[in-house]
Design a protein around this motif. Structure first.
Motif, short mmCIF file in Angstrom:
data_model
loop_
_atom_site.label_atom_id
_atom_site.label_comp_id
_atom_site.label_asym_id
_atom_site.label_seq_id
_atom_site.Cartn_x
_atom_site.Cartn_y
_atom_site.Cartn_z
N ASN A 558 -2.98 2.80 0.39
CA ASN A 558 -2.86 1.78 -0.29
C ASN A 558 -1.78 1.82 0.11
OD1 ASN A 558 -5.39 1.33 -0.91
ND2 ASN A 558 -5.10 1.75 -2.93
N ARG A 562 0.58 -0.62 1.59
CA ARG A 562 0.86 -2.24 1.11
C ARG A 562 2.66 -2.27 1.83
NH1 ARG A 562 -0.97 -0.99 -3.52
NH2 ARG A 562 0.51 1.61 -4.07
N GLN A 566 4.88 -4.93 3.53
CA GLN A 566 6.01 -5.70 3.67
C GLN A 566 6.84 -5.54 5.13
OE1 GLN A 566 7.49 -6.17 0.27
NE2 GLN A 566 9.60 -6.79 1.54
#
Length: 786
Positions: A558, A562, A566
């Motif tokens: 995860n 992320r 980003q």
């Protein structure tokens, strides 16, 4: 439910503990009336409301019950025309405010968190919130229950007069006190009969005239209202009488207005009582580390590491209790103080708790059966008043049980047949068990009789159990062992305590060969059980370690996702800044060229320099814009032989199906799964064969903007939303989407109903459904095209 069983299982103590978690007297009164429900549907509803309460507590931590009181007696009095006191009216205003806050709290939470709370939202949606009445009460009565001057113009005027008259009386009396000196017992002003007076010595009574209102115990002091202030005191008394009448008028008007809303408020207060009860159950379950049990009505009981709720958590020993489809009776044997009765009570009390809507102190996955009747014969039933022995009292209770027991009953026998001759008691116990078992009841029975150990082996559906005893420490462990009867530890205990070996050997000769063989068999079973428990504990640790490792890897995955998102966002922002800078520089160069042209004074090197800068700026702009446009439009590339645009594939690591949208590079593809798109390695993709050719998913339009896989209608007016949906369905179908999502929110449900009707009429829609958990729930409609 049988009152004797409720008393024997100490059900009232559970209710007392539960009351500690209520926020008002409303909840306490609701708990006082609590009784276990007797049908599976009713128990499911009670457990569901507790589960909803636990969800709210987990998310918010506290519930806004402040200011709520039981105003039902006052409301009922207004219905028969009674005038309420100011304090009662301010309590009503506070409770109306509490209703308003509670209603907003539940509805806002359900909408903001997209929670499905049908019971809680149903309770608050029907609550009456007469805000106008609350404002009128608060404009007339302060928080301490006093009627304010602002309640009416008349009251304000009267109280002004009172203050004026009171000031005049005080001023005159102060002058008299200062000038009277030795004629007064004390230089003070006091009150008698609601009149202001001064303490005058008996011998100077005639110096003041006026009215004597009281005298001291000795008669030496008279409390006199001087003649000079009698008229002023009369005016003050009249003004105060007018004030009382005006206050009563105001209270009566407010009471009459309250009566108009009395029925609705009574229903709302009943709803508040139920909410207080629900959140008390949830808080109690949280404190006990309880879980929601599974439910059935087939007599199946599976309690995993169940704990008696009335025993201190640091002393209680968890037990397992199992009644499957084939087991309907449990015979528990073992020594005194070993925990037999606690095991029996735990089973019965947790059943009653579950049927009352309470979560039970046991591990997740525990299951409880719903019984219409619960009977218990527990403890010392000796009755001095009725001159009955313990045995007689037990038999009297058992006779009553036999008169009512059926296949919807749970029957708990503690030391069945005790208190009489062992041989006769054992025979009687077997006959009673046969009768109760024959009627289909579920039975838990504790006993000392060795004859009942064989009972389970001779009858199908009956299981032996025992409480464990540690011979090394000569003490019980209080653990319940299923499937193993209790064995006699008398010889081992005697040996530990120092009894000579020859006496023990002589005693063994008095025991039959069969009994010795049974004891050896039970001892072997216990050894095998302990070995199995050790293996189980090792397996549990390995499972726990594996789960922890899985959670760690999932977290890392995860985090990577992320970070990837980003990085993409930062790259996009960087590209946009580059485009903006390049355009700005190009604009500046063009403006400079125009300036040179208009001035007519341009040099060759200036022109060459400007053209070079413009060329670089345009190259940067074209490069950045093309990347941005390429990223946004996602033009399909040529696919390899293995996968092509529109292929139905399965992502093996996720176990999810999707469709190939685009090729990213030689080993990576853009895959759409539902409303999500993600980059997936070709090694993680597997082609799914279908009978019919799958509609290709190509997120490209020939002109205008790209059609998104979801449409958000939240905040739109109904008419505008319907036009958007109709247009969007056509565009999404042309864009090649097999499935899209329409986000309409929960709210009143009007948008959802409108969307559903429009979808049903659309010729190209194959099917539709509400979103699953993780897709937005009932706030989203998922549409599949033909």
């Amino acid at each position: 439910m049988n009152d004797h069983a409720l008393k024997a299982l100490e059900y009232s103590k559970i209710k007392q503990q539960l009351m500690h978690y209520t926020a008002s007297s409303l909840g306490k009164r609701r708990i006082e009336q609590l009784q276990p429900a007797e049908t599976l549907e009713a128990v499911r509803n009670l457990q569901e409301e507790t589960d909803e309460g636990a969800t709210v507590l987990r998310l918010k931590g506290s519930i806004p019950f402040g200011g709520i009181t039981d105003i039902r007696p006052a409301l009922k009095r207004t219905k028969i025309g009674s005038m309420l006191l100011a304090k009662e009216l301010i309590d009503i205003a506070d409770t109306i405010r509490g209703i308003r806050l509670m209603k907003s709290f539940i509805l806002d939470l359900a909408e903001d968190q997209e929670l499905d709370l049908p019971i809680l939202t149903g309770l608050v949606e029907h609550m009456t919130v007469p805000g106008g009445l609350e404002r009128e009460i608060r404009s007339a009565i302060d928080d301490q229950g006093g009627v304010m001057d602002s309640a009416s113009t008349t009251l304000r005027h009267i109280r002004g007069q009172i203050r004026t008259f009171d000031s005049r009386v005080k001023q005159k009396l102060e002058n008299i006190v200062h000038s009277s000196g030795k004629m007064l017992s004390e230089a003070i002003i006091t009150i008698r009969n609601d009149r202001q007076v001064i303490p005058v010595k008996q011998e100077y009574r005639g110096a003041f005239g006026g009215i004597v209102h009281d005298q001291s115990a000795s008669g030496a002091t008279l409390f006199i209202e001087p003649q000079s202030i009698v008229d002023l005191n009369n005016q003050l008394s009249e003004a105060r009488a007018k004030e009382r009448h005006e206050v009563e008028r105001i209270l009566r008007v407010l009471s009459e207005k309250t009566a108009e809303y009395a029925d609705g408020l009574l229903d709302s207060v009943a709803g508040l009582a139920q909410l207080d009860f629900i959140f008390a159950k949830a808080s109690y379950g949280h404190q006990m580390k309880a879980s929601r049990p599974r439910l059935n009505d087939r007599g199946v009981i599976r309690l995993k590491r169940a704990r008696h709720p009335l025993i201190s958590p640091d002393r209680v020993v968890p037990i397992d209790v199992l009644f499957d489809e084939q087991t309907h009776a449990l015979i528990i044997t073992g020594p005194n103080t070993g925990g037999k009765t606690v095991s029996l009570k735990t089973t019965g009390l947790l059943t009653l708790m579950a049927q009352s809507g309470l979560q039970i102190p046991a591990e997740e996955g525990s299951e409880v059966s719903v019984f219409k009747k619960v009977f218990a014969d527990i403890g010392d039933e000796q009755s001095i008043e009725q001159s009955l022995s313990t045995f007689s009292s037990h038999m009297t209770n058992i006779v009553g049980i036999l008169g009512q027991v059926d296949d919807q009953s749970l029957v708990l026998f503690d030391e069945l047949g005790a208190g009489t001759d062992p041989q006769e008691g054992a025979a009687l116990s077997i006959a009673i068990l046969d009768t109760v078992y024959g009627r289909g009841a579920t039975i838990v029975c504790t006993t000392h009789y060795s004859e009942l150990k064989a009972y389970a082996y001779e009858r199908p559906g009956v299981m032996n159990a025992s409480v464990e005893f540690d011979v090394e420490t000569l003490s019980p462990t209080y653990r319940l062992l299923l499937g193993i009867p209790g064995r006699s530890n008398a010889f081992e205990i005697s040996k530990k305590l120092g009894l000579p070996e020859e006496i023990i050997d002589e005693a063994r000769l008095q025991i039959s060969h069969e009994t010795n063989q049974i004891d050896k068999m039970i001892a072997s079973l216990e050894q095998n059980r302990k070995a199995a428990e050790t293996e189980e504990e090792n397996a549990r640790k390995l499972k726990h370690d594996a789960q922890a490792r899985e959670a760690e890897l999932t977290k890392k995955l995860n985090d990577l996702e992320r970070n990837k998102e980003q990085i993409l966002i930062q790259a996009k922002e960087k590209a946009e800044r580059a485009v903006k800078k390049a355009r700005q520089e190009a604009d500046e160069i063009i403006a400079a060229l125009h300036h040179y042209k208009n001035s007519g004074n341009v040099k060759e090197h200036q022109l060459i320099d400007a053209k070079t800068r413009l060329s670089h700026a345009l190259d940067a702009l074209e490069s950045t814009d093309s990347r941005k446009i390429k990223h946004r439009i996602q033009v399909p590339k040529k696919m390899p032989a293995g996968f092509k645009s529109g292929d139905h594939v399965r992502m093996t690591s996720f176990g999810q199906d999707g469709y190939i949208v685009d090729k990213i590079n030689d080993h990576e593809y853009l895959v759409q799964a539902g409303v999500l798109k993600m980059n997936v390695q070709d090694s993680d993709l597997k082609l799914v064969k279908e009978e019919k050719k799958t509609r290709p998913v190509v997120n490209v339009r020939t002109s205008g903007e790209t059609v998104r896989p979801e449409l958000d209608l939240r905040g739109d007016r109904y008419e505008d939303a319907m036009l958007k949906v109709e247009k969007y369905l056509d565009e999404a179908m042309l864009a090649g989407y097999p499935r899209v999502s329409i986000i309409h929110g929960k709210g009143t449900g009007a948008l959802r109903k409108g969307v559903t009707k429009l979808i049903e009429r659309h010729p190209n829609v194959k099917s539709s459904r509400l979103g699953n958990q993780g897709e937005g729930g009932s706030g989203v409609t998922v549409v599949d095209f033909k």
